[in-house]
Design an enzyme around this catalytic site. Structure first.
Site, PDB file in Angstrom:
ATOM      1  N   LYS A 126      33.571  -0.580 -98.181  1.00 30.80           N
ATOM      2  CA  LYS A 126      34.708   0.165 -97.420  1.00 30.80           C
ATOM      3  C   LYS A 126      35.003   1.534 -97.927  1.00 30.80           C
ATOM      4  CE  LYS A 126      37.998  -1.177 -94.534  1.00 30.80           C
ATOM      5  NZ  LYS A 126      37.885  -2.275 -93.705  1.00 30.80           N
ATOM      6  N   ASP A 166      38.302   2.014 -89.248  1.00 31.62           N
ATOM      7  CA  ASP A 166      39.320   1.389 -89.781  1.00 31.62           C
ATOM      8  C   ASP A 166      40.631   2.256 -89.268  1.00 31.62           C
ATOM      9  OD1 ASP A 166      39.752  -1.253 -91.563  1.00 31.62           O
ATOM     10  OD2 ASP A 166      41.278   0.445 -92.328  1.00 31.62           O
TER      11      ASP A 166
HETATM   12  N1  GLU Z   1      37.297  -1.923 -90.345  1.00 28.72           N
HETATM   13  C1  GLU Z   1      37.034  -3.412 -89.677  1.00 28.72           C
HETATM   14  C2  GLU Z   1      37.357  -4.529 -90.735  1.00 28.72           C
HETATM   15  O1  GLU Z   1      38.254  -4.398 -91.453  1.00 28.72           O
HETATM   16  C3  GLU Z   1      35.572  -3.391 -89.338  1.00 28.72           C
HETATM   17  C4  GLU Z   1      34.361  -2.938 -90.076  1.00 28.72           C
HETATM   18  C5  GLU Z   1      32.961  -2.943 -89.414  1.00 28.72           C
HETATM   19  O2  GLU Z   1      33.016  -3.051 -88.167  1.00 28.72           O
HETATM   20  O3  GLU Z   1      32.145  -2.530 -90.289  1.00 28.72           O
HETATM   21  O4  GLU Z   1      36.390  -5.425 -90.668  1.00 28.72           O
END
Ligand code: GLU
Length: 446
Positions: A126, A166
């Site tokens: 992340k 996100d």
């Molecule tokens: N931010 C999203 C999550 O919390 C998607 C992450 C992604 O698609 O890599 O899962």
């Protein structure tokens, strides 16, 4: 059990002081996993959990940029590469003033379990920055994204680490980030997901998280021979996840009563229908306005600085952000008759709220299981990029449904307790853990 968790957490707290959100997410996992590890000593012997909570790598960097007035601004950028045992790091980027190392470590930690649950070969990561896109011009956002990627490009790649969106990072930001990566590297690759469909993005990716949460609820209801028809639904948030949760709920015949933003919530007793939802999508995605304007447009109630949990409902979707639903909110929801909570956001419920859901034996789906549809379709976007091909909406929607059904099955398999109560927290945590842990055992002490 409590003793086991407390003594494990004591050391984690010493190593990660002041990282409240990260400690919260680790303790939630520890509650499910420590007991399981007692019966599976190989994980204990090889210190799998101790290794899992230590990020493989944290990158922190300066992001300088110039605003529209010609002034210099400085933000802090991050990428937490948490675990690559089952695939390259995968997870979104968050641009929000509240972003710090603790928030991103908790999100990266949640992500490794979530990604494992999808059954796709994706590790967890992340990233983001304490940059606030709200109130910034498109060109300011572009300059920020370009500066951010000018450092990040050294650490990501289609076989290494594949970021996505996100909070605060949507189609616009992904476009600017991708443009800069392509320009620096001189190659067109699937380094990011959530791209525009014309340039390598997957159909259904924008809808996937919201649709997936609703598919998960349908699976839970199916176990009780029930469905969404006529159910009163409250949703927090009005971003991407909330919008498509609402869209799918409406399509399935439920009545959506609330949506919110950081300034307050609207309560539409007549229900938000698809026409009104189109208004919200335009308001939030194009005009970038406030949800209050919905109340003015459609003459319904607006509650400033409040969350929607006091509105009586059957099903609640906390779809905004972490810790938005506390113990008191959980008490209120349940005493008002709510029997199902499914998390579109990551860790929206506090630990005390979760304990109350569990002791009340309602249907409670934690984010890492319920909202995995988004990253699952990101995984499908990676597959399509590798194939240099694009699948149809129907095909992807079908695959998404199957993945959610399988996640639900895994939760049932590992989370079944007395009287057929399904503890979805325990189920999701153990099912997610086993796959990563076995891969870590196979790959040695790395
Ligand atoms: N931010 C999203 C999550 O919390 C998607 C992450 C992604 O698609 O890599 O899962």
């Amino acid at each position: 059990m409590e003793l086991l968790v407390d003594s494990f957490m004591k050391e984690v707290e010493v190593r990660n002081p002041h990282e409240e959100e990260f400690l919260q997410s680790v303790s939630e996992i520890a509650e499910s996993i420590l007991l399981y590890m007692e019966d599976h000593p190989q994980y204990k012997k090889y210190k799998v959990l101790e290794r899992m909570i230590e990020p493989e790598r944290v990158i922190m960097f300066r992001v300088p940029w110039v605003n529209d007035h010609g002034e210099i601004e400085v933000n802090r950028g991050y990428r937490v590469q948490m675990n690559s045992a089952i695939g390259p790091y995968k997870g979104g980027l968050r641009f929000h003033p509240s972003v710090n190392l603790s928030v991103l470590k908790f999100l990266a930690f949640e992500q490794i379990f979530k990604n494992s649950l999808t059954g796709l070969p994706m590790g967890g990561g992340k990233g983001g920055a304490d940059f606030d896109p709200k109130g910034k011009s498109d060109l300011e956002v572009m300059r920020f994204c370009q500066s951010y990627m000018t450092e990040l490009f050294k650490h990501v790649g289609p076989n290494m680490d594949i970021p996505a969106g996100d909070i605060g990072v949507g189609a616009r930001e992904i476009g600017y980030l991708f443009g800069q990566y392509k320009r620096i590297k001189g190659e067109f690759t699937g380094v990011l997901t959530g791209k525009g469909h014309e340039w390598g993005g997957s159909l259904i990716r924008p809808e996937a998280t919201g649709y997936g949460v609703v598919y998960f609820v349908q699976e839970m209801l199916k176990m009780r021979n029930d469905n969404l028809k006529g159910k009163r639904v409250i949703i927090s948030g009005s971003g991407n996840v909330a919008q498509f949760t609402a869209e799918k709920c409406i399509a399935e015949g439920a009545k959506v009563l609330t949506m919110s933003d950081s300034k307050g919530f609207v309560y539409d007793a007549n229900g938000i229908d698809s026409h009104k939802l189109a208004y919200i999508m335009h308001l939030k995605n194009v005009k970038r306005g406030r949800i209050k304007e919905y109340a003015e447009e459609f003459g319904c109630e607006y509650f400033p600085n409040e969350k929607p949990w006091s509105i009586p409902c059957d099903i609640a979707f906390p779809n905004a952000t972490q810790n938005e639903l506390d113990h008191q909110d959980a008490l209120t929801l349940i005493s008002n008759g709510c029997f199902c909570v499914a998390e579109g956001a990551n860790m929206p419920s506090t630990r005390a709220a979760i304990h109350h859901f569990e002791s009340s034996k309602i249907l409670y789906a934690p984010g890492k299981a319920a909202n995995a549809g988004g990253v699952a379709v990101s995984g499908l976007e990676m597959s399509q990029n590798s194939l240099r091909y694009s699948w149809s909406r129907e095909k992807i929607d079908r695959k998404l449904k199957v993945i959610i059904e399988q996640i639900h099955q895994s939760c049932v398999q590992y989370g079944r307790e007395e009287n057929d109560y399904i503890n979805y927290v325990k189920g999701a945590n153990i099912a997610g853990f086993v796959k990563i842990a076995d891969a870590m055992l196979a790959q040695g002490i790395v």
